[in-house]
Design a protein around this motif. Structure first.
Motif, PDB file in Angstrom:
ATOM      1  N   LEU A  60       0.823  -1.208   0.000  1.00 46.56           N
ATOM      2  CA  LEU A  60       0.000   0.000   0.000  1.00 46.56           C
ATOM      3  C   LEU A  60       0.860   1.262   0.000  1.00 46.56           C
ATOM      4  O   LEU A  60       0.709   2.144  -0.863  1.00 46.56           O
ATOM      5  CB  LEU A  60      -0.929   0.001   1.216  1.00 46.56           C
ATOM      6  N   ARG A  63       3.110   1.718  -3.026  1.00 42.37           N
ATOM      7  CA  ARG A  63       2.360   2.194  -4.194  1.00 42.37           C
ATOM      8  C   ARG A  63       2.017   3.672  -4.081  1.00 42.37           C
ATOM      9  O   ARG A  63       2.123   4.421  -5.059  1.00 42.37           O
ATOM     10  CB  ARG A  63       1.094   1.373  -4.367  1.00 42.37           C
ATOM     11  N   THR A  64       1.607   4.129  -2.908  1.00 42.66           N
ATOM     12  CA  THR A  64       1.197   5.525  -2.769  1.00 42.66           C
ATOM     13  C   THR A  64       2.386   6.470  -2.636  1.00 42.66           C
ATOM     14  O   THR A  64       2.276   7.651  -2.985  1.00 42.66           O
ATOM     15  CB  THR A  64       0.282   5.699  -1.542  1.00 42.66           C
ATOM     16  N   LEU A 121      -3.671   6.909   1.320  1.00 45.11           N
ATOM     17  CA  LEU A 121      -4.299   7.343   0.068  1.00 45.11           C
ATOM     18  C   LEU A 121      -4.159   8.856  -0.139  1.00 45.11           C
ATOM     19  O   LEU A 121      -4.044   9.320  -1.280  1.00 45.11           O
ATOM     20  CB  LEU A 121      -5.783   6.952   0.061  1.00 45.11           C
ATOM     21  N   ALA A 191      -4.960  -5.523  -5.356  1.00 44.27           N
ATOM     22  CA  ALA A 191      -4.018  -4.767  -6.188  1.00 44.27           C
ATOM     23  C   ALA A 191      -4.303  -4.992  -7.671  1.00 44.27           C
ATOM     24  O   ALA A 191      -4.266  -4.054  -8.471  1.00 44.27           O
ATOM     25  CB  ALA A 191      -2.587  -5.175  -5.851  1.00 44.27           C
ATOM     26  N   HIS A 195      -6.608  -1.470  -6.405  1.00 44.19           N
ATOM     27  CA  HIS A 195      -5.754  -0.827  -5.403  1.00 44.19           C
ATOM     28  C   HIS A 195      -5.702  -1.683  -4.138  1.00 44.19           C
ATOM     29  O   HIS A 195      -6.723  -2.249  -3.725  1.00 44.19           O
ATOM     30  CB  HIS A 195      -6.297   0.562  -5.053  1.00 44.19           C
ATOM     31  N   TYR A 198      -8.363  -1.518  -1.112  1.00 44.11           N
ATOM     32  CA  TYR A 198      -9.630  -2.245  -1.020  1.00 44.11           C
ATOM     33  C   TYR A 198      -9.550  -3.335   0.053  1.00 44.11           C
ATOM     34  O   TYR A 198     -10.504  -3.556   0.804  1.00 44.11           O
ATOM     35  CB  TYR A 198      -9.977  -2.891  -2.364  1.00 44.11           C
TER      36      TYR A 198
END
Length: 447
Positions: A60, A63-64, A121, A191, A195, A198
């Motif tokens: 997570l 990725r962000t 996020l 993913a 994303h 979720y």
């Protein structure tokens, strides 16, 4: 009582009157007859969010934020929060009862996980994410360790023998492994679907709903506040029964097992990214967990003469050897193959560590002992996530895997030095453990 000793379908539980597979199956049936089916189901779903947020945090935040090192650091903060607060949760459950403690922490954890996900996020600065990670980890209700303490108490209350308690611990560890199969798989599927966040939404709902279900289950009465009937021995300062030295030795071994898992997690994340298949990281982890769950269930069939210390040494040696091929793995097909074989060593290591803990700690401190053992494992994993994430980013996935192999070798050395009776290097390999609690003979002693 005679009928109980014969077990379901008239099969002798100790395996003398039945083939090992039938005796093992019957032991699992007896455990489920004691706990009921609902308790394992709700405790499994309640512990699944821990696997989601532990593994998914790296994906997570990576990725962000665009950085594996940042993802590893935040995941480390989350795990350290769990390590710091876990023993406190267990101690509180011993003193106040599991029901009110789990109810409060399940609700709090759901809110903290939601806040942590939202912060990632929104792209909050790293210090803010570290703080949210610590809060999400510190509020974990500890359903896995508390379920172990509850099930052991239920089995003992029903007069279960050594093999039955060992089977209960095998079932609990297998559910842990299955959670670490489905948790990463859920993150991986999320993913691929859009994303990783979720999966975090699902985790928040599960911990709130199933954590509440675990707390309200009628079996919570099996572990009342103050643990009536617990031994009267007290420590001079804290008014609690003291712990034998073996408990601390086992915790050291679990720390290095956690280092191995953390390094493997960082290595898998880095290698799948290098190969352009970062979305498959959760599925690779799940493949490792499937084999671990299978061997975990099979562990209950091991003969009593294969003692816990011998199992510990064999399991840690296997972990050191089977982790080595990961260092030289450079394709997705090879990665799936190697981690599937390597996964066979995880559940036996965890089951043995928790079994050694269960037979050593005083019953008045059983929940605390189980949460401390879990925290030792998670603590090793936590520190490694930060270190191995940066190591993998600068030197490649092989460096992270090499760190894991080295940790497994240290765990093997700890297992070699451990002696029944409490200390490291003490004589009396075949001597019985000095009981820390007045447990009935054979109770809670799988080996």
């Amino acid at each position: 009582m005679a009928e109980r000793a014969r077990g379901i379908a008239g099969i002798d539980v100790d395996g003398r009157d039945a083939p090992a597979p039938l005796a093992t199956l019957d032991a699992y049936r007896r455990v489920l007859a004691v706990t009921g089916v609902a308790l394992p189901v709700v405790s499994f779903l309640g512990r699944l969010p821990v696997a989601v947020i532990q593994f998914g945090s790296v994906l997570l935040v990576s990725r962000t934020s665009g950085s594996i090192a940042t993802g590893g650091a935040v995941a480390c903060a989350l795990a350290l929060g769990q390590v710091s607060a876990g023993p406190f949760v267990g101690r509180l459950a011993d003193r106040r009862g599991q029901r009110p403690v789990v109810l409060a922490f399940a609700a709090l954890n759901a809110l903290c996980v939601a806040a942590y996900t939202l912060g990632a996020l929104l792209g909050l600065p790293t210090p803010a994410l570290l703080l949210l990670g610590v809060l999400a980890g510190a509020s974990v209700p500890g359903i896995g360790p508390l379920a172990r303490a509850r099930v052991v108490r239920l089995v003992r209350k029903e007069g279960g023998d050594a093999r039955l308690v060992g089977t209960a611990l095998s079932l609990e560890s297998t559910m842990d492994e299955l959670s670490f199969v489905l948790g990463p798989a859920l993150v991986g599927l999320a993913a691929l679907a859009g994303h990783p966040a979720y999966a975090f939404g699902v985790a928040a709902v599960l911990v709130a709903g199933c954590g509440t279900g675990f707390a309200l289950h009628p079996t919570a009465r099996a572990v009342p506040p103050g643990t009536p009937g617990a031994p009267t021995a007290r420590s001079a300062r804290g008014g609690r029964p003291p712990l034998p030295r073996e408990v601390y030795v086992v915790r050291i071994g679990l720390v290095f097992l956690g280092v191995l898992l953390g390094a493997c997690g960082a290595g898998i994340t880095a290698l799948t990214k290098e190969l352009g298949a970062s979305g498959q990281a959760g599925l690779v982890y799940a493949a490792m967990g499937v084999m671990s769950a299978v061997t975990g269930l099979a562990t209950a069939a091991l003969p009593d003469r294969f003692g816990l210390h011998a199992r510990w040494r064999v399991a840690t040696a296997a972990a050191a050897l089977l982790s080595l091929p990961l260092v030289w793995t450079h394709s997705m097909a090879a990665l799936y193959a190697v981690v599937t074989v390597f996964g066979a060593v995880y559940a036996p290591n965890l089951i043995t560590g928790f079994a050694l803990t269960e037979r050593s700690v005083p019953q008045a401190r059983l929940a605390e002992g189980m949460t401390f053992a879990a925290s030792a494992f998670v603590g090793g994993q936590a520190v490694t996530l930060a270190v191995a994430g940066r190591l993998a980013e600068t030197h490649g996935a092989g460096a992270a895997f090499a760190l894991g192999s080295a940790a497994a070798a240290v765990a093997f050395a700890v297992a070699l030095l451990a002696r029944p009776g409490g200390g490291v290097g003490e004589p009396g390999e075949n001597a019985p453990l000095k009981p820390a609690a007045a447990a009935p003979q054979g109770s809670g002693r799988p080996a």
